[in-house]
Scaffold this active site. Structure first.
Site, PDB file in Angstrom:
ATOM      1  N   THR A 173       0.826  -1.300  -0.036  1.00  0.00           N
ATOM      2  CA  THR A 173       0.081   0.024  -0.119  1.00  0.00           C
ATOM      3  C   THR A 173       0.830   1.228   0.124  1.00  0.00           C
ATOM      4  O   THR A 173       0.355   2.204  -0.337  1.00  0.00           O
ATOM      5  CB  THR A 173      -0.768  -0.101   1.267  1.00  0.00           C
ATOM      6  OG1 THR A 173      -0.269  -0.042   2.380  1.00  0.00           O
ATOM      7  CG2 THR A 173      -2.082  -1.201   1.214  1.00  0.00           C
ATOM      8  N   GLY A 174       2.141   1.207   0.411  1.00  0.00           N
ATOM      9  CA  GLY A 174       2.991   2.265   0.582  1.00  0.00           C
ATOM     10  C   GLY A 174       2.312   3.115   1.704  1.00  0.00           C
ATOM     11  O   GLY A 174       2.407   2.868   2.820  1.00  0.00           O
ATOM     12  N   THR A 175       1.250   4.003   1.457  1.00  0.00           N
ATOM     13  CA  THR A 175       0.262   4.462   2.417  1.00  0.00           C
ATOM     14  C   THR A 175       0.541   5.466   3.148  1.00  0.00           C
ATOM     15  O   THR A 175       1.775   5.695   3.865  1.00  0.00           O
ATOM     16  CB  THR A 175      -0.004   3.241   3.337  1.00  0.00           C
ATOM     17  OG1 THR A 175      -0.574   2.284   2.312  1.00  0.00           O
ATOM     18  CG2 THR A 175      -1.387   3.538   4.310  1.00  0.00           C
ATOM     19  N   THR A 176      -0.421   6.380   3.578  1.00  0.00           N
ATOM     20  CA  THR A 176      -0.448   7.243   5.011  1.00  0.00           C
ATOM     21  C   THR A 176      -1.759   6.918   5.505  1.00  0.00           C
ATOM     22  O   THR A 176      -2.925   7.305   4.687  1.00  0.00           O
ATOM     23  CB  THR A 176      -0.446   8.694   4.486  1.00  0.00           C
ATOM     24  OG1 THR A 176       0.950   9.019   3.616  1.00  0.00           O
ATOM     25  CG2 THR A 176      -0.323   9.559   5.482  1.00  0.00           C
TER      26      THR A 176
END
Length: 243
Positions: A48-51
């Site tokens: 997701t990589g994601t924040t």
């Protein structure tokens, strides 16, 4: 037909014959090679990589995430829902391996329904956070770092849970590759007594800040509002009108 001996039964039922060392072990079993398997996949695995952001208010909780998934240095999806309802008044954000997160969410939903069917009541947020931590400690969901948000009889709760299963209850928290950018916004904007609408604005600012600087975050925002009435998840491709 030969009649089994007492010793043969004892070997099969150790936990009922004095050896209770694993009575409270995870039912889903152990996954001793999960870490090695994850390392071997490397950039071939969808992540997701994601924040992700979680904020607690007096009336509920707000969870927000970006919508990008990556595979190595490539954007593999621009439309990922990274927050899911797992409880009638509880939701979970995901950061890390997509496949592991999907499996974790399915397992949690099943356990929540089973708990309700057996006991005739909804699982508390403390019990649900413990369940999430136990699943992660089992090693079967390598590597996922969720935020759990929900409301029960004791009020709203936000839990930060790391990939090893530690559980911390927070007023606000972040996870993912863009977390340092989002956290800077939260440190400036969060205050006690935020309304749900104000928390949504703060969460949006935090996600937008991360999207501007983190290559693995982007492509819109998911916002979940969790109250005693349930879970409402909205998806937005852009940030206009949300702050």
């Amino acid at each position: 037909m030969r009649t089994p001996t007492h010793d043969e039964f004892s070997g099969r039922l150790d936990s009922l014959n004095g050896d209770r060392s694993n009575v409270f072990g995870p039912e889903l079993g152990e996954f001793p090679h999960a870490e090695r398997r994850a390392d071997s996949l490397g950039d071939k695995e969808t992540k997701t990589g994601t924040t992700t952001v979680g904020i607690k208010t007096e009336d509920g909780v707000v969870l927000a995430t970006d919508m990008r998934a990556s595979m190595g240095y490539m954007v593999s999806s621009k439309d990922v829902q990274k927050v899911e309802e797992i409880h009638p008044t509880g939701a979970l954000t995901i950061a890390g391996s997509v496949s592991a997160a999907q499996s974790l969410i399915s397992s949690l939903r099943a356990e929540v329904r089973l708990y309700e069917a057996r006991r005739g009541e909804d699982m508390s947020m403390q019990a649900l956070s413990t369940l999430v931590g136990n699943f992660l400690r089992s090693g079967g969901f390598y590597v996922v770092q969720p935020i759990l948000g929900g409301v029960d009889e004791t009020g709203p709760h936000i839990y930060s849970i790391d990939p090893a299963g530690s559980i911390l209850e927070e007023e606000y928290t972040v996870t993912g590759s863009g977390s340092q950018y989002a956290l800077g916004v939260l440190e400036q904007e969060f205050e006690d007594g935020l309304s749900i609408d104000e928390a949504k604005q703060v969460a949006t600012k935090a996600i937008r800040s991360a999207v501007e600087r983190d290559l693995a975050s982007g492509n819109g925002i998911n916002i979940a509002v969790v109250t005693e009435d349930g879970v409402d998840i909205q998806r937005h491709q852009n940030f206009e009108g949300l702050e």
